[in-house]
Design a protein around this motif. Structure first.
Motif, PDB file in Angstrom:
ATOM      1  N   LEU A 123      54.570  39.665  62.575  1.00 31.40           N
ATOM      2  CA  LEU A 123      55.318  39.534  63.819  1.00 31.40           C
ATOM      3  C   LEU A 123      56.424  40.577  63.924  1.00 31.40           C
ATOM      4  CD1 LEU A 123      55.655  35.649  64.150  1.00 31.40           C
ATOM      5  CD2 LEU A 123      54.557  37.158  65.798  1.00 31.40           C
ATOM      6  N   LEU A 124      57.043  40.877  62.782  1.00 31.00           N
ATOM      7  CA  LEU A 124      58.193  41.788  62.766  1.00 31.00           C
ATOM      8  C   LEU A 124      57.826  43.178  62.274  1.00 31.00           C
ATOM      9  CD1 LEU A 124      60.844  39.300  61.323  1.00 31.00           C
ATOM     10  CD2 LEU A 124      60.332  39.800  63.721  1.00 31.00           C
ATOM     11  N   LEU A 125      56.571  43.522  62.349  1.00 30.10           N
ATOM     12  CA  LEU A 125      56.108  44.814  61.854  1.00 30.10           C
ATOM     13  C   LEU A 125      56.807  45.961  62.565  1.00 30.10           C
ATOM     14  CD1 LEU A 125      54.035  45.600  59.682  1.00 30.10           C
ATOM     15  CD2 LEU A 125      52.351  45.904  61.488  1.00 30.10           C
ATOM     16  N   ASP A 126      57.099  45.784  63.858  1.00 29.73           N
ATOM     17  CA  ASP A 126      57.762  46.853  64.609  1.00 29.73           C
ATOM     18  C   ASP A 126      59.203  47.044  64.177  1.00 29.73           C
ATOM     19  OD1 ASP A 126      58.236  44.307  65.624  1.00 29.73           O
ATOM     20  OD2 ASP A 126      58.876  45.089  67.565  1.00 29.73           O
TER      21      ASP A 126
ATOM     22  N   PHE B 199      50.823  47.708  65.640  1.00 32.89           N
ATOM     23  CA  PHE B 199      50.121  46.577  65.058  1.00 32.89           C
ATOM     24  C   PHE B 199      50.975  45.307  65.049  1.00 32.89           C
ATOM     25  CE2 PHE B 199      46.983  49.512  63.204  1.00 32.89           C
ATOM     26  CZ  PHE B 199      45.836  48.771  63.425  1.00 32.89           C
ATOM     27  N   SER B 200      52.194  45.393  65.501  1.00 35.70           N
ATOM     28  CA  SER B 200      53.081  44.233  65.527  1.00 35.70           C
ATOM     29  C   SER B 200      52.635  43.234  66.591  1.00 35.70           C
ATOM     30  CB  SER B 200      54.519  44.677  65.805  1.00 35.70           C
ATOM     31  OG  SER B 200      55.352  43.564  66.068  1.00 35.70           O
ATOM     32  N   LEU B 201      52.502  41.977  66.205  1.00 34.37           N
ATOM     33  CA  LEU B 201      52.121  40.939  67.161  1.00 34.37           C
ATOM     34  C   LEU B 201      53.196  40.752  68.229  1.00 34.37           C
ATOM     35  CD1 LEU B 201      50.682  38.239  64.718  1.00 34.37           C
ATOM     36  CD2 LEU B 201      49.379  39.662  66.293  1.00 34.37           C
ATOM     37  N   MET B 202      54.458  40.789  67.803  1.00 32.47           N
ATOM     38  CA  MET B 202      55.544  40.573  68.753  1.00 32.47           C
ATOM     39  C   MET B 202      55.644  41.713  69.765  1.00 32.47           C
ATOM     40  SD  MET B 202      57.677  38.321  69.656  1.00 32.47           S
ATOM     41  CE  MET B 202      57.708  37.228  68.234  1.00 32.47           C
TER      42      MET B 202
ATOM     43  N   TYR C 291      45.048  46.121  77.357  1.00 31.33           N
ATOM     44  CA  TYR C 291      45.191  46.631  75.991  1.00 31.33           C
ATOM     45  C   TYR C 291      45.777  45.559  75.071  1.00 31.33           C
ATOM     46  CZ  TYR C 291      47.206  49.269  72.090  1.00 31.33           C
ATOM     47  OH  TYR C 291      47.561  49.709  70.831  1.00 31.33           O
ATOM     48  N   ASP C 292      46.788  44.853  75.560  1.00 28.39           N
ATOM     49  CA  ASP C 292      47.417  43.804  74.755  1.00 28.39           C
ATOM     50  C   ASP C 292      46.473  42.615  74.571  1.00 28.39           C
ATOM     51  OD1 ASP C 292      49.966  45.135  74.495  1.00 28.39           O
ATOM     52  OD2 ASP C 292      50.293  44.666  76.607  1.00 28.39           O
ATOM     53  N   ILE C 293      45.730  42.263  75.621  1.00 30.46           N
ATOM     54  CA  ILE C 293      44.749  41.179  75.513  1.00 30.46           C
ATOM     55  C   ILE C 293      43.690  41.531  74.478  1.00 30.46           C
ATOM     56  CG2 ILE C 293      42.983  39.861  76.737  1.00 30.46           C
ATOM     57  CD1 ILE C 293      44.598  40.261  79.298  1.00 30.46           C
TER      58      ILE C 293
ATOM     59  N   LEU D  89      40.849  41.061  69.309  1.00 33.78           N
ATOM     60  CA  LEU D  89      40.300  41.748  68.136  1.00 33.78           C
ATOM     61  C   LEU D  89      40.978  41.295  66.850  1.00 33.78           C
ATOM     62  CD1 LEU D  89      39.830  45.408  69.469  1.00 33.78           C
ATOM     63  CD2 LEU D  89      38.083  43.671  69.071  1.00 33.78           C
ATOM     64  N   PHE D  90      42.278  41.051  66.916  1.00 34.33           N
ATOM     65  CA  PHE D  90      43.017  40.572  65.749  1.00 34.33           C
ATOM     66  C   PHE D  90      42.464  39.222  65.292  1.00 34.33           C
ATOM     67  CE2 PHE D  90      46.398  38.375  63.540  1.00 34.33           C
ATOM     68  CZ  PHE D  90      47.031  39.360  62.803  1.00 34.33           C
TER      69      PHE D  90
END
Length: 248
Positions: free
Chosen positions: A187-190, A204-207, A221-223, A228-229
């Motif tokens: 979630l906090l990858l960004d 690749f950050s979910l948030m 793109y977000d959908i 895909l995730f």
């Protein structure tokens, strides 16, 4: 067969105190935040003398309610997903599922559908909370539904990750801890990789993808990223159980 497994999983959640406890605590926290956000909105609007300073009630309420819900999902998803497969291993009932006339794909998809149905109840309740203001205020339903859809996709991706981790161990507590750790990181990858040179990790950050829905932006793109995730970890879980069925 998928629906049968999903119904069984959903019934098992409501047959235990944990399922009701998670639901009650979630509703209590979100309901409290909903009430505080409602009061805070009118306090802020009274002090906003210029029209440009005023913001919509829907945006203000959704940002508050769905914002706290996204944080709560970080804890709720590991709790409800930790027992999906690991509990079967712990109770030594996995051998019965392996020998049953169903594919591992049906088993994984059925269990995923069960917890998604449970978590969807939480999202629907939040939408209804804000929609109840319709008789007294103008609610931007497209924005509200877009925000809710984004949270649902975030929940779908997180549940698929938790389901895969549950396939790796026979200890539900360990599965919950690992799911919480990995989900927090993803979630906090960004935040960890915020430089332009590390944009690949940033994307690749979910948030990061959820924020677009929070702004009311429905981006294909977000959908696709969330789908895909979730699909990636579902496939990993299926392959893991296939390996268990073949090699024991």
């Amino acid at each position: 067969m998928i629906l049968v497994i999903a119904r069984k999983e959903l019934r098992s959640l409501f047959a235990t105190p944990m399922g009701w406890l998670v639901l009650a605590i979630f509703q209590a926290i979100v309901g409290t935040y909903y009430s505080l956000s409602f009061n805070q909105y009118f306090e802020i609007m009274q002090s906003a003398h210029w029209q440009v300073q005023r913001i919509g009630l829907t945006q203000f309420m959704a940002e508050g309610v769905f914002g706290v819900a996204a944080v709560l999902m970080l804890f709720v998803v590991p709790l409800v997903s930790m027992k999906l497969i690991s509990e079967e291993r712990k109770n030594q009932t996995m051998a019965l599922l392996m020998s049953a006339p169903l594919s591992m794909s049906e088993l994984i998809l059925g269990k995923l559908l069960g917890i998604i149905s449970y978590l969807s109840l939480l999202i629907v309740s939040m939408v209804l909370m804000i929609a109840l203001l319709l008789p007294w205020a103008e609610i931007d339903l497209p924005y509200l539904l877009t925000h809710a859809f984004g949270l649902w996709l975030l929940m779908l991706a997180s549940s698929a990750l938790g389901l895969y981790i549950s396939c790796l161990t026979a200890n539900p507590i360990l599965a919950a801890f690992c799911s919480l750790t990995v989900l927090t990181f993803w979630l906090l990858l960004d935040k960890f990789f915020s430089d332009d040179a590390q944009a690949l990790f940033h994307d690749f950050s979910l948030m990061q993808h959820y924020r677009q829905f929070a702004l009311g932006i429905l981006n294909s793109y977000d959908i696709l990223f969330f789908v895909l995730f979730a699909g990636f970890f579902v496939l990993l879980a299926i392959r893991r159980l296939h390996a268990d069925r073949l090699y024991g």
